[in-house]
Design a protein around this motif. Structure first.
Motif, PDB file in Angstrom:
ATOM      1  N   SER A  49      16.510  16.803  -0.025  1.00 56.45           N
ATOM      2  CA  SER A  49      15.325  17.522   0.468  1.00 56.45           C
ATOM      3  C   SER A  49      15.134  18.869  -0.233  1.00 56.45           C
ATOM      4  N   ASP A  50      16.075  19.295  -1.083  1.00 56.09           N
ATOM      5  CA  ASP A  50      15.882  20.541  -1.848  1.00 56.09           C
ATOM      6  C   ASP A  50      15.037  20.290  -3.100  1.00 56.09           C
ATOM      7  N   LEU A  51      14.835  19.020  -3.435  1.00 60.09           N
ATOM      8  CA  LEU A  51      14.181  18.707  -4.703  1.00 60.09           C
ATOM      9  C   LEU A  51      12.672  18.574  -4.532  1.00 60.09           C
ATOM     10  N   GLU A  52      11.920  19.209  -5.414  1.00 61.16           N
ATOM     11  CA  GLU A  52      10.448  19.098  -5.359  1.00 61.16           C
ATOM     12  C   GLU A  52       9.971  17.760  -5.907  1.00 61.16           C
ATOM     13  N   ASN A  53      10.782  17.120  -6.779  1.00 56.39           N
ATOM     14  CA  ASN A  53      10.291  15.907  -7.446  1.00 56.39           C
ATOM     15  C   ASN A  53      10.652  14.625  -6.696  1.00 56.39           C
ATOM     16  N   VAL A  54      10.823  14.766  -5.375  1.00 54.20           N
ATOM     17  CA  VAL A  54      10.997  13.568  -4.566  1.00 54.20           C
ATOM     18  C   VAL A  54      10.020  13.634  -3.395  1.00 54.20           C
ATOM     19  N   VAL A  55       9.386  12.505  -3.110  1.00 56.24           N
ATOM     20  CA  VAL A  55       8.483  12.410  -1.955  1.00 56.24           C
ATOM     21  C   VAL A  55       9.148  11.467  -0.965  1.00 56.24           C
ATOM     22  N   MET A  56       9.278  11.922   0.273  1.00 54.79           N
ATOM     23  CA  MET A  56      10.015  11.129   1.263  1.00 54.79           C
ATOM     24  C   MET A  56       9.138  10.803   2.461  1.00 54.79           C
ATOM     25  N   LEU A  57       9.224   9.557   2.896  1.00 56.97           N
ATOM     26  CA  LEU A  57       8.493   9.106   4.085  1.00 56.97           C
ATOM     27  C   LEU A  57       9.495   8.541   5.092  1.00 56.97           C
ATOM     28  N   PRO A  58       9.159   8.602   6.383  1.00 58.31           N
ATOM     29  CA  PRO A  58      10.114   8.154   7.415  1.00 58.31           C
ATOM     30  C   PRO A  58      10.058   6.651   7.687  1.00 58.31           C
ATOM     31  N   HIS A  59      10.295   5.840   6.676  1.00 62.08           N
ATOM     32  CA  HIS A  59      10.341   4.372   6.788  1.00 62.08           C
ATOM     33  C   HIS A  59       9.109   3.840   7.535  1.00 62.08           C
ATOM     34  N   ILE A  60       7.950   4.089   6.944  1.00 60.27           N
ATOM     35  CA  ILE A  60       6.684   3.669   7.573  1.00 60.27           C
ATOM     36  C   ILE A  60       5.953   2.628   6.721  1.00 60.27           C
ATOM     37  N   GLY A  61       6.714   1.899   5.905  1.00 57.35           N
ATOM     38  CA  GLY A  61       6.086   0.914   5.018  1.00 57.35           C
ATOM     39  C   GLY A  61       5.138  -0.036   5.736  1.00 57.35           C
ATOM     40  N   SER A  62       5.545  -0.523   6.902  1.00 57.36           N
ATOM     41  CA  SER A  62       4.696  -1.475   7.639  1.00 57.36           C
ATOM     42  C   SER A  62       3.930  -0.770   8.760  1.00 57.36           C
TER      43      SER A  62
ATOM     44  N   ALA B  48      -2.524  -2.134  13.178  1.00 56.16           N
ATOM     45  CA  ALA B  48      -2.806  -3.576  13.125  1.00 56.16           C
ATOM     46  C   ALA B  48      -1.577  -4.365  12.682  1.00 56.16           C
ATOM     47  N   THR B  49      -0.857  -3.840  11.701  1.00 51.36           N
ATOM     48  CA  THR B  49       0.309  -4.583  11.201  1.00 51.36           C
ATOM     49  C   THR B  49       1.413  -4.633  12.236  1.00 51.36           C
ATOM     50  N   ARG B  50       1.633  -3.518  12.928  1.00 47.73           N
ATOM     51  CA  ARG B  50       2.708  -3.537  13.935  1.00 47.73           C
ATOM     52  C   ARG B  50       2.358  -4.490  15.079  1.00 47.73           C
ATOM     53  N   ILE B  51       1.067  -4.642  15.391  1.00 48.12           N
ATOM     54  CA  ILE B  51       0.684  -5.619  16.429  1.00 48.12           C
ATOM     55  C   ILE B  51       0.938  -7.036  15.899  1.00 48.12           C
ATOM     56  N   ARG B  52       0.566  -7.267  14.635  1.00 45.41           N
ATOM     57  CA  ARG B  52       0.803  -8.608  14.061  1.00 45.41           C
ATOM     58  C   ARG B  52       2.299  -8.941  14.037  1.00 45.41           C
ATOM     59  N   MET B  53       3.104  -7.929  13.666  1.00 41.04           N
ATOM     60  CA  MET B  53       4.564  -8.159  13.637  1.00 41.04           C
ATOM     61  C   MET B  53       5.092  -8.456  15.043  1.00 41.04           C
TER      62      MET B  53
ATOM     63  N   ASP C 198      10.651   5.566   0.796  1.00 42.37           N
ATOM     64  CA  ASP C 198      10.277   5.303   2.193  1.00 42.37           C
ATOM     65  C   ASP C 198      11.525   4.961   3.002  1.00 42.37           C
ATOM     66  N   VAL C 199      12.633   4.738   2.301  1.00 41.10           N
ATOM     67  CA  VAL C 199      13.861   4.266   2.947  1.00 41.10           C
ATOM     68  C   VAL C 199      15.051   5.030   2.362  1.00 41.10           C
ATOM     69  N   PHE C 200      16.132   5.115   3.133  1.00 39.82           N
ATOM     70  CA  PHE C 200      17.268   5.947   2.756  1.00 39.82           C
ATOM     71  C   PHE C 200      18.568   5.186   2.990  1.00 39.82           C
ATOM     72  N   GLU C 201      19.598   5.657   2.274  1.00 33.48           N
ATOM     73  CA  GLU C 201      20.851   4.907   2.306  1.00 33.48           C
ATOM     74  C   GLU C 201      21.486   4.880   3.698  1.00 33.48           C
ATOM     75  N   ARG C 202      21.467   6.007   4.412  1.00 33.35           N
ATOM     76  CA  ARG C 202      22.090   6.054   5.744  1.00 33.35           C
ATOM     77  C   ARG C 202      21.083   6.594   6.746  1.00 33.35           C
TER      78      ARG C 202
ATOM     79  N   ASP D 149       0.833  -1.215   0.000  1.00 32.02           N
ATOM     80  CA  ASP D 149       0.000   0.000   0.000  1.00 32.02           C
ATOM     81  C   ASP D 149       0.866   1.263   0.000  1.00 32.02           C
ATOM     82  N   ILE D 150       1.965   1.226   0.765  1.00 30.72           N
ATOM     83  CA  ILE D 150       2.796   2.442   0.832  1.00 30.72           C
ATOM     84  C   ILE D 150       3.527   2.646  -0.508  1.00 30.72           C
ATOM     85  N   ALA D 151       3.857   1.546  -1.198  1.00 32.42           N
ATOM     86  CA  ALA D 151       4.459   1.704  -2.536  1.00 32.42           C
ATOM     87  C   ALA D 151       3.469   2.449  -3.437  1.00 32.42           C
TER      88      ALA D 151
END
Ligand code: NAP
Length: 326
Positions: A274-287, A291-296, A261-265, A107-109
């Protein structure tokens, strides 16, 4: 049972409750942050079991100071932070949390596919900044998603779930992976060598695990093969993409945009990103759903309880560990 276990970060209460009910001592990192390496090394010493996250590197140093470890339960499906061979050689099983996060991550993809193509995050910033002066025929035009070609790299659980969602948008699907996938072919996906996939796709979505072979799988050469109108979506692991090359490609318009959703370091950002408008960044929240975090958490707890009880854990990534257990 008198097992003494360490949990390296607060996880859902229900999962801690399972451990409390089954183990003698359950220590949970008290901080709302990852442990420093020093804190972790101090805390893991003498444990029977460990429930940890991607933020802890599990290597010979850790295994040397905790010779009584009967098992390591990852709170994640990816386990690139664990030296699995070193664990196997010492007869220690390692487990992960497959399946329970597959749909949530797919879903996050898709959130990133839409956010990049339809400039969702940029539009939100624009409105908040008070720059919206009314509907405009040429205002913030994006790219269509419907009918475009989706390229999946890594046709496993999450790659296939991401592809499955494309049916709603009449998208041809192409994929590349280590082996042919029946599940993908049932979805009508066409197998292509990676270079051809990069040339043909309008959205390239990454779903390979991070391994030595997949580190910088996407670099300057691969970005250059992509269409200038195409988007790169990374919900797997940051180092799969050479971020320096990505910043350059985004700056020069070699590709249209990226959703990450993920970064190299992590949590550091590549300078310029972060200066670029054509990138959307999320703080590694794929899962990252409740409900999913409880299942994990419950899955990781059940794995750990099995391991410290001397039973076979349900989600073992190194079944060969048994040959080495003395
Ligand atoms: P999976 O079912 O094991 O799928 C991985 C796929 O990648 C498999 O089809 C595998 O092929 C393929 N692969 C492995 N090495 C490859 C290579 N060198 N070249 C091409 N394909 C290769 O794993 P999953 O459950 O889908 O999870 C995938 C990854 O997503 C995890 O490892 C994790 O890093 C990431 N993830 C991220 C988040 C997040 O929060 N953003 C959440 C969950 C997972 P074979 O089947 O032939 O081995």
């Amino acid at each position: 049972m008198s097992a003494n276990v360490l949990v390296t970060r607060r996880i859902p209460d229900e999962s801690i409750g399972m451990l409390d009910a089954a183990c003698g001592v359950v220590d949970v990192n008290p901080h709302d942050r990852a442990m420093t390496r020093g804190e972790f090394l101090e805390a893991v010493r003498g444990r029977d079991g460990l429930l940890c996250l991607l933020t802890e590197d599990i290597d010979d140093e850790v295994l040397d100071i905790s010779p009584g470890l009967k098992g390591i339960a990852m709170y994640a499906v990816g386990y690139n932070n664990v030296d699995v061979d070193a664990c196997t050689r010492r007869g220690i099983p390692v487990t992960n949390t497959p399946d329970v996060l597959t749909d949530t991550t797919a879903d996050i993809a898709w959130a990133l596919i839409f956010a990049t193509a339809r400039r969702v995050a940029e539009g939100d910033r624009f409105v908040r900044q008070g720059r919206f002066a009314g509907w405009g025929p040429l205002l913030m035009l994006g790219s269509d998603v419907t009918g475009k070609t989706l390229g999946i790299i890594g046709a496993g659980r999450i790659g296939t779930a991401t592809a499955r969602r494309a049916a709603g948008f009449s998208m041809p699907i192409v994929y590349t992976s280590r082996s042919r996938s029946e599940a993908m072919e049932r979805l009508g996906a066409r197998y292509l060598p990676m270079d051809d996939l990069l040339r043909e796709s309008d959205f390239v979505s990454l779903h390979v695990p991070l391994t030595p072979e997949t580190t910088h799988l996407i670099g300057a050469r691969e970005l250059d093969l992509m269409k200038p109108t195409a988007y790169l979506i990374n919900t797997t692991r940051g180092p799969v993409v050479d971020e320096k090359a990505l910043v350059q490609a985004l700056r020069e318009g070699a590709i249209a945009g990226a959703g990450l959703d993920v970064f190299e370091r992590e949590p550091e950002l590549q300078p310029g990103l972060s200066d670029l408008e054509n990138v959307v960044m999320l703080p590694h929240i794929g899962s990252g759903t409740v409900a999913t975090r409880i299942r994990m958490g419950n899955m990781a707890a059940a794995n750990l309880i099995a391991m410290v009880s001397g039973e076979d854990p349900p989600n073992c990534v190194n079944p060969e560990w048994k040959q080495y257990r003395t």
